[in-house]
Design a protein around this motif. Structure first.
Motif, mmCIF file in Angstrom:
data_model
loop_
_atom_site.group_PDB
_atom_site.id
_atom_site.type_symbol
_atom_site.label_atom_id
_atom_site.label_comp_id
_atom_site.label_asym_id
_atom_site.label_seq_id
_atom_site.Cartn_x
_atom_site.Cartn_y
_atom_site.Cartn_z
ATOM 1 N N LEU A 194 -8.043 8.267 -5.312
ATOM 2 C CA LEU A 194 -6.451 7.707 -5.102
ATOM 3 C C LEU A 194 -5.791 8.774 -6.448
ATOM 4 O O LEU A 194 -6.574 9.155 -7.223
ATOM 5 C CB LEU A 194 -6.026 6.415 -5.216
ATOM 6 C CG LEU A 194 -6.695 5.533 -3.986
ATOM 7 C CD1 LEU A 194 -6.522 4.129 -4.414
ATOM 8 C CD2 LEU A 194 -6.208 5.831 -2.601
ATOM 9 N N SER A 195 -4.352 8.431 -6.338
ATOM 10 C CA SER A 195 -3.765 9.236 -7.446
ATOM 11 C C SER A 195 -2.491 8.515 -7.705
ATOM 12 O O SER A 195 -1.716 8.222 -6.799
ATOM 13 C CB SER A 195 -3.399 10.688 -7.111
ATOM 14 O OG SER A 195 -2.829 11.388 -8.139
ATOM 15 N N SER A 222 -5.350 6.326 4.255
ATOM 16 C CA SER A 222 -6.134 6.901 3.113
ATOM 17 C C SER A 222 -7.472 7.086 3.657
ATOM 18 O O SER A 222 -7.890 6.680 4.887
ATOM 19 C CB SER A 222 -6.357 5.809 1.818
ATOM 20 O OG SER A 222 -6.788 6.535 0.597
ATOM 21 N N ARG A 243 -0.090 13.295 1.328
ATOM 22 C CA ARG A 243 -0.536 13.960 0.055
ATOM 23 C C ARG A 243 -2.211 14.140 -0.144
ATOM 24 O O ARG A 243 -3.027 12.924 0.002
ATOM 25 C CB ARG A 243 -0.250 13.324 -1.409
ATOM 26 C CG ARG A 243 1.424 13.077 -1.610
ATOM 27 C CD ARG A 243 1.734 12.522 -2.728
ATOM 28 N NE ARG A 243 1.532 11.080 -2.951
ATOM 29 C CZ ARG A 243 0.733 10.598 -3.759
ATOM 30 N NH1 ARG A 243 0.064 11.496 -4.736
ATOM 31 N NH2 ARG A 243 0.510 9.270 -3.946
ATOM 32 N N THR A 252 -5.023 14.044 -2.632
ATOM 33 C CA THR A 252 -5.360 13.225 -3.746
ATOM 34 C C THR A 252 -6.325 13.795 -4.746
ATOM 35 O O THR A 252 -6.766 13.588 -5.799
ATOM 36 C CB THR A 252 -5.265 11.805 -3.668
ATOM 37 O OG1 THR A 252 -6.332 11.306 -2.706
ATOM 38 C CG2 THR A 252 -3.774 11.345 -3.408
ATOM 39 N N TRP A 284 -3.553 10.230 0.813
ATOM 40 C CA TRP A 284 -2.683 9.229 0.758
ATOM 41 C C TRP A 284 -1.331 9.496 1.468
ATOM 42 O O TRP A 284 -0.424 10.301 1.068
ATOM 43 C CB TRP A 284 -2.569 8.687 -0.562
ATOM 44 C CG TRP A 284 -1.216 7.348 -0.671
ATOM 45 C CD1 TRP A 284 -0.210 7.626 -1.018
ATOM 46 C CD2 TRP A 284 -1.893 6.018 -0.604
ATOM 47 N NE1 TRP A 284 0.534 6.202 -1.223
ATOM 48 C CE2 TRP A 284 -0.479 5.188 -0.832
ATOM 49 C CE3 TRP A 284 -2.772 5.426 -0.322
ATOM 50 C CZ2 TRP A 284 -0.611 4.062 -0.721
ATOM 51 C CZ3 TRP A 284 -3.024 4.110 -0.290
ATOM 52 C CH2 TRP A 284 -1.675 3.371 -0.279
#
Length: 274
Positions: A103-104, A208, A231, A233, A252
């Motif tokens: 994740l980010s 995700s 996005r 990530t 994500w």
């Protein structure tokens, strides 16, 4: 001993092995062909990202997949747990194949450790149990599946049937190629299938997972995801000696179920999948 008796003996030994690993790890494996999978959802972690409380089934699931003479998997860790877990895995003869983010911008931050071990299944399981004991990972509990019109819309767009894990709809999409590591065939269920997860978030969904890609597929997939507001990530490896060379792309996105599903579907169309 006849050929039939040899086959029976091998099957019986495999059943005993699976039973012993079940006992060591404290749960019954999910059997997927010749692979036994175990899961440890990090339900103790209260992770937020873009206003969404991330469910374990979306992006916070530790797991192990036992095949013939080997285990592969991924552990979701707090940063403070990392050093002790690595020490236990290395002491048990495991190889660490990746340490990175999936994740980010999540809060609090989490770390993902990919590993591989070779040897007798019970010995490998004991090493994993010891490593997990260095974390606050709770005992696995099955999540109660929910029904959602969002899940129906997503399945229609993707034209695929997923599995509902609590508030999360999960898809596993294998590649068309045979994947090997050190000359050994790696089944999709050992972590080389594209994983796509969707979580209900009010009238929206969060998505995700990770695409398993060849080099030439990377940028076409990025473009399709970004076109629908999803996005990228992370882009990295999970393995050390795989063939063909694979890249794992994590993503994500949060949005309307059909829009998000279209982005995922368009990206999958750029991948050589079954």
């Amino acid at each position: 001993m006849s050929k039939a008796n040899v086959v029976i003996a091998i099957l019986f030994a495999a059943q005993l092995q699976a039973s012993e690993v079940d006992t060591i790890l404290g749960q019954q494996a999910k059997v997927m062909g010749e692979v036994q999978r175990y899961a440890w959802p990090r339900s103790d972690l209260k992770v937020m990202l873009d206003g969404v409380r991330v469910e374990p089934g979306l992006a916070l699931g530790s797991w192990a997949a036992f095949g013939t003479g080997m285990v592969m998997g991924d552990l979701v860790l707090k940063p403070a747990e990392l050093d002790n877990v690595l020490r236990e895995l290395e002491n048990g003869g495991f190889e660490i194949s990746a340490i990175h983010n999936h994740l980010s911008g999540e809060s609090p931050s989490v770390v993902y450790v990919h590993y591989a071990g070779h040897g007798e299944a019970a010995t490998l399981a004991r090493t994993l149990r010891t490593a997990l004991s260095k974390t606050s990972t709770p005992a696995a509990k099955p999540a109660t599946p929910i029904e959602s019109t969002a899940f129906t819309a997503i399945s229609d767009v993707l034209n695929r049937k997923g599995n509902v894990n609590g508030r999360v709809l999960q898809f596993s999409v294998p590649r068309a190629e045979t994947i090997t590591d050190s000359g050994m065939t790696i089944p999709p269920s050992m972590g080389v299938a594209t994983a796509i997860n969707f979580q209900v978030a009010g009238d929206r969904v969060a998505t995700s997972g990770d695409f398993v890609l060849l080099a030439d597929e990377v940028n076409p997939v990025i473009r399709e995801l970004q076109a629908k507001g999803i996005r990228v990530t992370a882009l990295h490896s999970h393995m050390l000696r795989e063939s063909p060379r694979l890249l794992f792309m994590h993503f994500w996105g949060v949005g309307a179920p059909r829009t998000i599903a279209e982005g995922i579907g368009n990206a999958l169309a750029k991948v050589n999948t079954k």
